[in-house]
Scaffold this motif. Structure first.
Motif, PDB file in Angstrom:
ATOM      1  N   ASN A 186      73.625  43.174   2.976  1.00 26.33           N
ATOM      2  CA  ASN A 186      73.595  43.469   4.401  1.00 26.33           C
ATOM      3  C   ASN A 186      75.029  43.695   4.885  1.00 26.33           C
ATOM      4  O   ASN A 186      75.872  42.815   4.798  1.00 26.33           O
ATOM      5  N   CYS A 187      75.272  44.887   5.389  1.00 23.91           N
ATOM      6  CA  CYS A 187      76.629  45.224   5.808  1.00 23.91           C
ATOM      7  C   CYS A 187      77.106  44.344   6.948  1.00 23.91           C
ATOM      8  O   CYS A 187      78.300  44.129   7.120  1.00 23.91           O
TER       9      CYS A 187
ATOM     10  N   TYR B 112      72.999  47.964   3.014  1.00 26.96           N
ATOM     11  CA  TYR B 112      72.115  48.490   4.046  1.00 26.96           C
ATOM     12  C   TYR B 112      72.557  47.968   5.399  1.00 26.96           C
ATOM     13  O   TYR B 112      73.441  47.118   5.468  1.00 26.96           O
ATOM     14  N   ASN B 113      71.904  48.490   6.420  1.00 31.04           N
ATOM     15  CA  ASN B 113      72.178  48.036   7.777  1.00 31.04           C
ATOM     16  C   ASN B 113      73.656  48.224   8.126  1.00 31.04           C
ATOM     17  O   ASN B 113      74.296  47.344   8.668  1.00 31.04           O
ATOM     18  N   ALA B 114      74.175  49.374   7.761  1.00 33.61           N
ATOM     19  CA  ALA B 114      75.538  49.692   8.174  1.00 33.61           C
ATOM     20  C   ALA B 114      75.560  49.651   9.681  1.00 33.61           C
ATOM     21  O   ALA B 114      74.667  50.170  10.326  1.00 33.61           O
TER      22      ALA B 114
ATOM     23  N   THR C 257      74.611  52.090  12.480  1.00 33.06           N
ATOM     24  CA  THR C 257      73.232  52.519  12.634  1.00 33.06           C
ATOM     25  C   THR C 257      73.136  53.400  13.846  1.00 33.06           C
ATOM     26  O   THR C 257      73.539  53.036  14.927  1.00 33.06           O
TER      27      THR C 257
ATOM     28  N   LEU D 125      79.192  56.126   5.105  1.00 34.21           N
ATOM     29  CA  LEU D 125      77.954  55.377   4.951  1.00 34.21           C
ATOM     30  C   LEU D 125      77.304  55.233   6.324  1.00 34.21           C
ATOM     31  O   LEU D 125      77.921  54.746   7.259  1.00 34.21           O
TER      32      LEU D 125
ATOM     33  N   THR E  58      73.496  54.437   8.593  1.00 31.87           N
ATOM     34  CA  THR E  58      72.107  54.001   8.599  1.00 31.87           C
ATOM     35  C   THR E  58      71.426  54.683   9.772  1.00 31.87           C
ATOM     36  O   THR E  58      71.922  54.620  10.890  1.00 31.87           O
TER      37      THR E  58
ATOM     38  N   ASN F 178      64.180  52.910   7.834  1.00 29.67           N
ATOM     39  CA  ASN F 178      65.610  52.885   8.117  1.00 29.67           C
ATOM     40  C   ASN F 178      66.288  53.294   6.832  1.00 29.67           C
ATOM     41  O   ASN F 178      66.066  52.673   5.795  1.00 29.67           O
TER      42      ASN F 178
ATOM     43  N   THR G 120      69.698  53.959   4.646  1.00 31.25           N
ATOM     44  CA  THR G 120      71.147  53.835   4.517  1.00 31.25           C
ATOM     45  C   THR G 120      71.574  54.789   3.421  1.00 31.25           C
ATOM     46  O   THR G 120      70.949  54.832   2.360  1.00 31.25           O
TER      47      THR G 120
ATOM     48  N   HIS H 127      69.583  53.151   0.255  1.00 31.14           N
ATOM     49  CA  HIS H 127      68.671  52.047   0.548  1.00 31.14           C
ATOM     50  C   HIS H 127      67.640  52.488   1.576  1.00 31.14           C
ATOM     51  O   HIS H 127      67.979  53.172   2.534  1.00 31.14           O
TER      52      HIS H 127
END
Lengths: 839, 642
Positions: free
Chosen positions: A187-188, A239-241, A244, A258, A260, A365, A367, A396
C-alpha cells in the motif's frame, strides 16, 4: 546469472505449470502436464508417464524438507536449487513494455546494478540516469520499510489474520512462503507515511524503483526462508498510489508515473502472446542463441557466431519465450463524470497472471504506469501523425464491487469525505432539529407531505444490518420499503425522481414498462466469446441502493411476484439456461401506485383502491396516502410556493443545490459509518409498543399486529438513530418510529366503514369487520337454504332475490357469490350454471 | 480577401513563434484572431464548412463551423514541440505541433522521438455534426451568395446542366488558385526553416486529384468496405461531420452544445494514409491492435470525408438565428433589442393572424402555439424542469397534409426543427435514444439527441393500431421522459446517463395524445378549405420575406428574455387560487395553477413584458378557461357519439 537460464520454460505455458504445481500437493495428479516444449520432452505422449512419477514423488516427503526438489519447471531442468539465486526471475512486462532508450534497462541485469554490486563506495553516489534514484539506498530504505512498518490503527479488509502490532509486510512475506503466491502488494499510503521521499521516487520513477523493490523483497525473503520454493521471484505490486485520480485529470505530466485510477471495465481483448525473448537456431551448425525484444522489435542475427554462415539463423517459435498480454478498455465510472459529458476511456495492458482477472462490467481500481507511445515511424512516409497513443501498464488491480457483494461498503465511498466535511456533518448531526431539517431539505420543490418525506428520509438511512446466518435465519432485512398511493398528479413521480437522483445507486423503473426480466437478471450469450453472461436488472443493480418503481399497480402479475423474494429475503434466485444462482438484492423499494379508479375512493380500503395483493402490501414498512388536502390555508401556502418557483433567481436555485450535496454526503456518511444497536430501554420500549399494538385488536377478537410490524418498528428506530449519528437506539428513536408507523397506518389501514385503524386490511387484505360480515352473510344464506326444506336444487336468481328480501342491508351480487363460494368450500352445495345443488 | 490576410498572418505568427521558442505565442494567436474577427464583419468573410463543400476549401486555411457536439473522444496527447534531425548533417530543428495533425519534416529529416526538447501537450477531440434539423432559411439569410451557389451545384447533378453553375465553380477555383499562391510562397519560406517546399506540393497534389472525384471517393476506396456511418442524429441529414480539436478549456463544453468554431482546416490526405498503414501493420503486429478495426474507422475516418478543424476560437451559441446578434449582452445588441421591442405588438398581431390562418381560423390554438414556440426551460428545481410547455394539438384532421404543412410553417419560423412521424414501424424500427457502442467506442446517435431549443413536432396522426415491440415501448418511454422531465437517458450498456435537454415538443393528434403533455388544445377549424394543399402552400408565399424575418426574430428573441413576478401579484394570484379552490375543489388542482402560471409567463413575454401584471394573469386564466371549456365540450361530443 543463473536467472538467465532458468527462464527457459515458456511462460506461455504458465497455466499448465500452475496446474502441475498444485497437482503436486494433491493426492491425485489432476492432469498430465503438457509441457511439450520443455527440453527432453519432445513428445507429449512420452513425456507424460515420467512426469506422473515425478509429480507423485513429493507426496512421500515433507514439503518443506530441503531434500524436496524445486518447482516443476525447475525439476524439468533437473537442477535442484533454493534461495534467491535459484528461483527464476520472471520478466516484468508490466514495467517494461514501452521501454525507452533513455531509461536504463535495469531488470535485465543492467550495468547500474552491476556497478552497485561491485563497487559499493562509488555506488553510493550513483543514480540511475535521468532520475535521482540511488539503487543501493533505495533498496536499503525499502528493506527497512518491510521490516519495520507497523500501523496498528490501520484497518483493511485484507488484514484478516494479521497481527497489527507486528511488522505487517513481514507477515505478508510469511504468507507468501505458506501460500506460494510470489506477489507482494504494498500500500503506497503506508510507504508514504514511512518515507516520503521513497514514496515520491516510486511515484515518479516506477520503472526504476519497482525492480529495486523486487530485489529488496527477494533478499529479505530468501534470507528468512532460504528453503522456500516459489514459481518465480517475488514481484512487488504497489497499489493505492496517493495520486489516485479521476481519468479526466490525467495529463501529459503523468506519463511514465505510477498512478491509480478507478473505472469500469467495458471491454477486454483475447489473450495476446507477446514475445519476450526470441530463440534462434542456426540451420547449418545448430548453434542456438537468444535475442531479447527491444521496443517491440527483434534484432535478427544475420551471421551465426559459431560457423559464420550468413542468414542461417531461423526463429524457433516454440522455444521462444512469450508472456501473456491482454488489452482492456477502462471507462470512467459514472459518478466521476461531470454532467453533460461523455465518459472517457483509457486502454490498459495486463500482463501474465493479471490477464483475465477482470471482466467487462467490473469496477476496478487500477494501479499502473501511464504510458504514451508515439505512433510508429513509418519508413514509407516521412511525416508522422503527431499524436501519441496512451495506455496504462497494469501493476495492480483492485475490484471495488466484489467487495460490495460481501457487504462491506465501498472504499471509494468512504474516501469521499475530507476531514472538514466530516466535521461539518458531525456538527450538523448535533443539532436538535436535524431530523426536521433533513426532511425539509428533501425535495424542497414538492410541497409539504412532511410525514412522507420523513418516511423516505428514514428509508434513505436504512436500519442496521444484522447477520443471523449462524442461527439459520439468514440476513435480517435492514432496508425499509415504502409505498405511496394516491391521486394522480400529487407529485408522486416527482418524489420518486428526486430520490432516484439523490442516491448513488438508485434505479428508476416504471411498472408499465418493466418486465420480470428487466427487474431481475437475464442470461445473454456474449456475441464475441459465446459465453453465457448474466446481465443484471434494476433490482440487482440497486443493491445497497433504492429501487424506485413508478406505476406499481400497472405491473403485471409475474413481474410483481419477483418482488416477494426481494422484499423479504433480499435475494434474487435465478434458474435460467443452466445458470442457477442467488444474487444479492438488498435494495429498498420505493413504489408509487395509482388507485384503480382514476380518483381515490375514500369509501374503500387501500387494498380495494389499488388492487394489489395483500401478500405484497404487508412487505412494505410504511404505506402512505398522498391525497389532495382540501383546506384553504394549505391552498394559500401551496400557491405561494408555486408562484415562487416561477420567478426565483438562479442563485437561489444554486443554494438549494448545495443543500442537496450536503444531504447526499450526510446520508452516505451515516450509511457507511453509523451502525446503531438497540439499547436496553429502547428494546423495552419496542416490546411495549408491540404489546400495545396487539392489545388494541385483541379486545375486538382480532389480531392487530404481527412480528413483521415489530421488525418494521425496529428498522425505523434504527434509521432514526442513524439520522442522529448515534450508535445507540434510544427511546426517542422508538417514539418517532412508533409515531410514524402509526401515522402511516392511520392513512392506509383505516377501515372506511368503521373508521378504526385495522392492520388486517394490509396483512390479510380485508378488514376484520368485513370478514365478519362475510361470515354472517354465508350463515344467513345457509339458514335460508335450510329453511327451504329438502329441495335438491335451487334457482340461482331466486335464491339471490330471497336473500336480498330477507337481509336488512344491501346485498350485492358479488357478496352473494362470495357467500355461495364460502358455502361451496364447506361442501354444503355446488353451483353449476344457474342452479345451486345441495350436497 | 481579408481571409487570405488572416491566413498569411497565421503563418507569420507561427514563424515568429519559431524564432522565440519560449514566447507565450499560443495566447497571442487566440488574441490576434479574436481582434481580427471583431473587425467589420470579418466573420462573414471566413468560409463556413456548413455552406461550402470540403473539397472547395483550401487545406490549412481558416474556416468556421457551426455545429453541435455529438460525441467526445478521449483526450489526445500530441507533440507540442518536436525536433527533427538530419541523419547526414545531424542538424537539429525545432518545430511546433500545435494546430496540426501531422508532424511534418523534410525527406532528408527524421523526427527524433527521444529528444529531450520534446514537449507533450494535450488536446481534446469532439465529434461534431451540423446542428440537427437546422432549417434552410438561416443559410439563405446569412449568405445569399453561398445559397445561390449551393442550389446551383445541386442543379448541376441533374442532367439539364446550365452554364451558370459551372461558372460558379470556375470562379471558386480561381479564388482558390489566387488564395493558394501567396500562401505557397509563404510556406516555402517556412520550408527553409522547417520543411522543404516539395513536401507541401506532395500534400497539395493529391488534394487536387480528390477535387476531381468528390464525395463518392470513399466508396470506391478499397479499404472502406461499408460506407462510414457519419452518425447524424436525424435521418436524412447531410453536411460535413467534423473532428474538432480543442486546445483550451474543453471542460466547459458539453455534449449537445451548439458551438461556433474558428480554426485551421486539416484535410491532409496523409492522415488517411497513416491510417491505412496502421491497419496493415496491425495485422502483423499485435502490439498495435489496441483498438479494434471498427474503433479506428470511427476515430480516424478519412479526412476527405470527416475533415479536422484545429480550433483557435470556439464559443457556445445561445441561439443559431442569424437574424439576431450572437450575444445579447453586448451594447450594440441592446439597441437592436429595444428597436425591435417598439414594433413588438404589431409583429405579434401579424404572427397571430398568420398562425390563425394556418390553423384553419382557430385563433385560440394560434395563441397557444405562440406561447409554445417561445417557451424554453429556464431553470430546474431539483428534478423539475421549469418553463417547458408541451402542447398537444388534438383534433387534427386525419390526413397528413395538414400536419405536414403545420410542420413546414414551424420550420419556416424556427432555426431548427424535426418532424417525428409516430407510426408503428417508425417506433419499432428506429432507436430514439443515443447508445454507446463499445466496439467502436462512440456514442451512436438517436433522434432525440437534439440541440437546445429545437422544435420537435411529433405527428401522432400517423399512428395506426398495432403492436409495439420492446424497442417501441422504450421509444415511447423515452418520448414520455423527454416531455415530462426534459431529459434523455443515454444508454451506456452498463448504466444509463441522464442528459438534460431543452426541446420544444408539439404533439399533433386526432384525439388526446398517448404521450403526456402540459396542455391539450383541441383544434376547432373555422373553415375547411376545399383544397388543403393549395391553401396551406399559398399561406407561406403570401407572407413577405421581411415579415417572415420579423417573426423569426420575435420567436428567438423572446426565448432569451428574463421574467419576474412582483410581490403584489403573487398575493393576488394566491387569493385567486384559494378562491378558485373554494368554488370548485374537484377540478382545480395544484397542477392547474402550474399551468396557468406558465401560460401567464409566456403571455407576458409574448407581449414583451418581463413582469406579470394583474391583467395578464386574468387573461391567462381566461385563455385556460376557454381551452378547458373546449375540451369539456369535446368530451360531450365524443360521449354522444359513443
Amino acid at each position: 546469472l543463473p536467472a538467465q537460464d532458468a527462464r527457459s520454460p515458456p511462460s506461455q505455458k504458465r497455466r499448465t505449470d500452475d496446474s502441475t504445481s498444485t497437482g503436486d500437493l494433491q493426492p491425485m495428479p489432476t492432469s498430465p502436464p503438457g509441457d511439450v516444449q520443455s527440453p527432453g520432452a519432445a513428445d507429449a505422449l512420452f513425456s507424460s508417464p515420467p512426469q506422473f512419477r515425478h509429480s507423485a514423488i513429493p507426496l512421500d516427503f515433507d514439503i518443506s524438507s530441503p531434500l524436496t526438489y524445486g518447482t516443476p519447471s525447475s525439476r524439468v531442468e533437473g537442477t535442484p536449487r533454493s534461495g534467491v539465486r535459484g528461483t527464476p526471475v520472471r520478466q516484468r512486462p508490466d514495467l517494461g513494455s514501452a521501454r525507452k532508450a533513455r531509461q536504463v534497462d535495469l531488470h535485465s541485469d543492467g550495468p547500474a546494478e552491476d556497478i552497485v554490486a561491485t563497487d559499493q563506495s562509488l555506488g553510493q553516489r550513483l543514480v540511475i540516469w535521468g532520475t535521482d534514484v540511488n539503487v543501493a539506498s533505495c533498496k536499503e530504505k525499502f528493506q527497512r520499510f518491510l521490516q519495520r512498518f507497523i500501523d496498528p490503527l490501520d484497518k483493511e479488509d485484507e488484514d484478516i489474520g494479521l497481527d497489527l502490532n507486528e511488522p505487517r509486510y513481514m507477515q505478508r512475506l510469511q504468507e507468501i512462503n505458506v501460500v506460494g503466491e510470489p506477489f507482494l502488494n504494498v500500500n503506497c499510503d503506508h510507504l508514504r507515511s514511512f518515507d516520503e521521499n521513497l514514496y515520491r521516487q516510486l511515484i515518479c520513477y516506477p520503472q526504476e524503483v519497482i525492480p529495486t523493490f523486487d530485489m529488496a523483497a527477494n533478499e529479505i525473503f530468501f534470507d528468512r526462508y532460504p528453503d522456500s520454493i516459489l514459481e518465480h521471484q517475488i514481484q512487488v505490486r504497489p497499489y493505492n498510489a496517493l495520486k489516485t485520480r479521476n481519468m479526466r485529470s490525467l495529463n501529459p505530466e503523468d506519463i511514465d508515473q505510477l498512478i491509480t485510477i478507478s473505472g469500469m471495465v467495458i471491454r477486454s481483448s483475447q489473450l495476446i502472446p507477446e514475445m519476450q525473448e526470441a530463440f534462434f537456431k542456426c540451420q547449418v551448425c545448430a548453434y542456438t542463441t537468444r535475442v531479447e525484444i527491444d521496443r517491440g522489435r527483434i534484432a535478427e542475427p544475420s551471421v551465426c557466431k559459431n560457423c559464420n554462415t550468413t542468414h542461417s539463423m531461423a526463429l524457433i517459435h516454440n522455444r521462444s519465450m512469450f508472456s501473456d498480454k491482454q488489452m482492456i478498455k477502462l471507462q470512467e465510472s459514472p459518478e466521476d463524470m461531470p454532467a453533460g459529458q461523455t465518459p472517457h476511456t483509457v486502454a490498459l495492458f495486463a500482463h501474465n497472471d493479471l490477464v483475465d482477472k477482470v471482466q467487462p462490467g467490473d469496477r476496478v481500481n487500477v494501479t499502473g504506469i501511464y504510458r504514451a507511445v508515439p505512433i510508429r515511424v513509418n519508413p514509407r512516409v516521412s511525416s508522422v501523425k503527431s499524436v501519441y497513443k496512451t495506455h496504462i501498464d497494469v501493476i495492480h488491480y483492485r475490484k471495488t464491487d466484489s467487495k460490495r457483494l460481501h457487504g462491506v461498503d465501498e472504499e471509494t465511498e468512504q474516501k469521499m469525505f475530507t476531514e472538514e466535511r466530516v466535521k461539518i456533518l458531525k456538527e450538523l448531526s448535533k443539532k436538535a432539529d436535524i431530523y426536521e431539517r433533513l426532511s425539509l431539505a428533501l425535495a424542497p420543490s414538492i410541497y409539504e407531505h412532511e410525514e412522507i418525506k420523513k418516511g423516505i428520509l428514514l428509508q434513505l438511512f436504512g436500519g442496521s444490518r444484522k447477520d443471523f446466518t449462524h442461527t439459520g435465519r439468514g440476513n435480517f432485512r435492514a432496508e425499509i420499503n415504502i409505498l405511496l398511493c394516491g391521486d394522480p398528479g400529487t407529485s408522486k413521480s416527482q418524489l420518486l425522481q428526486y430520490v432516484y437522483n439523490l442516491v448513488p445507486r438508485g434505479q428508476y423503473t416504471s411498472g408499465k414498462g418493466s418486465s420480470a426480466v428487466g427487474l431481475t437478471a437475464y442470461v445473454m450469450k456474449d456475441p464475441e466469446t459465446r459465453q453465457l453472461v448474466l446481465q443484471t436488472g434494476a433490482l440487482v443493480l440497486s443493491d445497497n441502493g433504492i429501487c424506485c418503481i413508478d406505476e406499481f399497480d400497472k405491473m403485471n402479475e409475474s413481474t410483481r411476484s419477483v418482488l416477494h423474494e426481494v422484499m423479504e429475503q433480499q435475494t434474487l434466485s435465478i434458474a435460467k439456461a443452466g445458470i442457477i444462482c442467488q444474487l444479492n438484492a438488498r435494495t429498498s423499494i420505493l413504489a408509487a401506485a395509482n388507485p384503480i379508479e382514476s380518483q381515490w375512493n375514500p369509501k374503500k380500503t387501500t387494498i380495494e383502491n389499488i388492487q394489489l395483493p395483500h401478500t405484497l402490501l404487508s412487505r412494505f414498512d410504511l404505506i402512505f396516502l398522498m391525497l389532495d388536502p382540501r383546506d384553504e390555508a394549505y391552498d394559500r401556502r401551496l400557491a405561494r410556493h408555486l408562484v415562487s418557483l416561477y420567478y426565483q433567481s438562479e442563485e437561489k436555485l444554486e443554494e438549494e443545490y448545495m443543500d442537496m450535496a450536503i444531504l447526499r454526503d450526510y446520508i452516505a456518511y451515516a450509511r457507511s459509518y453509523v451502525n446503531p444497536r438497540l439499547s436496553e430501554e429502547a428494546s423495552q420500549a419496542l416490546i411495549e409498543a408491540y404489546v400495545d399494538m396487539r392489545k388494541i385488536g385483541s379486545g375486538r377478537g382480532m389480531v392487530s399486529a404481527y412480528p413483521r410490524q415489530l421488525e418494521s418498528l425496529i428498522r425505523l428506530a434504527e434509521a432514526h438513530a442513524k439520522v442522529r449519528f448515534s450508535e445507540k437506539v434510544e427511546t426517542i428513536d422508538v417514539e418517532e418510529a412508533k409515531r410514524l408507523h402509526r401515522e402511516a397506518l392511520k392513512q392506509s389501514a383505516t377501515d372506511p366503514r368503521t373508521g378504526i385503524v385495522d392492520i388486517s386490511i394490509l396483512t390479510t387484505g380485508m378488514s376484520a369487520t368485513a370478514r365478519k360480515r362475510k361470515e354472517e352473510l354465508a350463515q344467513a344464506l345457509r339458514k335460508l337454504i335450510q329453511s327451504k326444506g329438502k329441495a335438491p336444487s335451487l334457482k340461482y336468481q331466486q335464491l339471490f332475490d330471497d336473500l336480498r328480501a330477507q337481509s336488512d342491508t344491501a346485498v350485492t351480487k358479488e357478496m352473494f357469490e362470495e357467500a355461495l363460494r364460502a358455502l361451496a368450500d364447506d361442501d354444503f352445495l355446488t353451483v353449476t350454471g344457474k342452479t345451486v345443488r345441495l350436497l | 480577401k481579408r481571409v487570405i490576410g488572416a491566413n498569411t498572418r497565421v503563418n507569420v505568427v507561427f514563424l515568429v513563434a519559431q524564432n522565440v521558442p519560449n514566447a507565450d505565442w499560443e495566447k497571442k494567436v487566440t488574441e490576434y484572431f479574436k481582434e481580427k474577427l471583431k473587425e467589420n464583419n470579418a466573420t462573414n468573410w471566413v468560409p463556413s464548412l456548413n455552406d461550402v463543400p470540403v473539397h472547395y476549401l483550401k487545406p490549412n486555411s481558416l474556416v468556421k463551423f457551426r455545429c453541435m457536439v455529438q460525441d467526445m473522444f478521449d483526450p489526445e496527447f500530441y507533440m507540442g514541440v518536436y525536433e527533427t534531425v538530419d541523419p547526414n548533417t545531424s542538424a537539429r530543428v525545432l518545430h511546433f505541433g500545435k494546430y496540426r495533425d501531422v508532424a511534418e519534416c523534410g525527406p532528408q529529416q527524421e523526427i527524433d522521438l527521444n529528444s529531450s526538447q520534446t514537449v507533450t501537450s494535450e488536446r481534446q477531440t469532439f465529434y461534431c455534426v451540423p446542428v440537427p434539423g437546422e432549417s434552410a432559411w438561416p443559410v439563405i439569410v446569412l449568405n445569399p451568395r453561398f445559397y445561390a451557389y449551393i442550389s446551383a451545384s445541386q442543379a448541376r447533378v441533374s442532367p439539364s446542366t446550365s452554364y451558370t453553375p459551372s461558372r460558379h465553380k470556375r470562379s471558386y477555383e480561381e479564388d482558390e488558385d489566387m488564395d493558394l499562391h501567396p500562401s505557397k510562397q509563404k510556406e516555402q519560406h517556412m520550408g527553409n526553416s522547417c520543411c522543404s517546399g516539395g513536401d507541401i506540393h506532395g500534400c497539395v497534389e493529391p488534394k487536387r486529384l480528390e477535387t476531381e472525384a468528390p464525395a463518392g471517393h470513399h466508396l470506391i476506396s478499397p479499404n472502406c468496405s461499408p460506407p462510414l456511418d457519419l452518425n447524424f442524429p436525424l435521418p436524412g441529414e447531410k453536411g460535413p461531420a467534423c473532428l474538432v480539436k480543442v486546445y483550451e478549456s474543453w471542460e466547459s463544453f458539453k455534449v449537445n452544445d451548439v458551438l461556433e468554431v474558428y480554426g485551421v482546416l486539416s484535410v491532409d490526405p496523409v492522415l488517411s494514409i497513416v491510417n491505412n498503414e496502421e491497419r496493415d501493420s496491425s495485422a502483423l503486429d499485435p502490439m498495435e491492435c489496441m483498438d479494434t478495426a471498427e474503433e479506428q474507422r470511427v476515430h480516424s475516418p478519412p479526412a476527405s470525408l470527416v475533415p479536422r478543424i484545429h480550433v483557435i476560437l470556439a464559443q457556445k451559441l445561445q441561439h443559431i438565428n442569424p437574424l439576431l446578434p450572437p450575444c445579447l449582452n453586448e451594447e450594440e445588441s441592446k439597441t437592436f433589442v429595444s428597436n425591435f421591442m417598439s414594433e413588438l405588438s404589431t409583429v405579434r398581431a401579424e404572427l397571430l393572424g398568420f398562425l390563425t390562418h394556418a390553423l384553419l381560423g382557430d385563433s385560440l390554438a394560434a395563441e397557444y402555439l405562440i406561447l409554445h414556440l417561445i417557451s424554453t426551460v429556464y431553470a430546474r428545481r431539483d428534478v423539475l424542469p421549469l418553463g417547458k410547455f408541451t402542447v398537444n394539438l388534438s383534433g387534427c384532421p386525419r390526413n397528413s397534409i395538414f400536419t405536414e404543412h403545420i410542420y413546414h410553417i414551424i420550420q419556416q419560423l424556427v432555426p431548427a426543427s424535426f418532424r417525428l412521424q409516430m407510426s408503428i414501424g417508425n417506433m419499432n424500427h428506429s432507436r430514439f435514444t443515443p447508445r454507446k457502442d463499445y466496439t467502436a467506442n462512440r456514442l451512436v446517435s438517436g433522434v432525440l439527441q437534439l440541440a437546445s431549443n429545437t422544435s420537435l413536432v411529433i405527428d401522432e396522426t400517423q399512428l395506426e393500431q398495432g403492436q409495439l415491440d420492446t424497442t417501441g415501448v422504450h421509444n415511447v418511454t423515452a418520448l414520455g421522459n423527454l416531455i415530462t422531465w426534459q431529459k434523455v437517458d443515454y444508454d451506456f450498456n452498463y448504466h444509463r446517463m441522464e442528459f438534460p435537454c431543452n426541446i420544444n415538443v408539439l404533439v399533433t393528434s386526432e384525439g388526446r395524445s398517448l404521450l403526456p403533455s402540459d396542455c391539450q388544445v383541441h383544434l376547432q377549424p373555422q373553415l375547411i378549405p376545399p383544397n388543403m394543399e393549395e391553401y396551406m402552400s399559398s399561406l407561406l408565399t403570401a407572407v413577405l420575406p421581411s415579415v417572415l424575418n420579423k417573426f423569426r426574430i420575435y420567436l428567438s428573441l423572446l426565448k432569451l428574455l428574463d421574467y419576474s413576478i412582483s410581490d403584489e401579484v403573487t398575493k393576488a394570484v394566491e387569493e385567486d387560487f384559494v378562491e378558485m379552490r373554494k368554488n370548485d375543489p374537484e377540478s382545480i388542482t395544484a397542477d392547474d395553477l402550474h399551468k396557468t402560471l406558465l401560460v401567464a409567463r409566456f403571455l407576458s413575454l409574448s407581449a414583451g413584458q418581463t413582469t406579470l401584471s394583474r391583467e395578464r394573469w386574468l387573461r391567462a386564466k381566461q385563455l385556460e378557461a376557454l381551452r378547458k371549456a373546449r375540451l369539456q365540450q369535446q368530451k360531450c361530443v365524443n360521449g354522444n357519439e359513443l
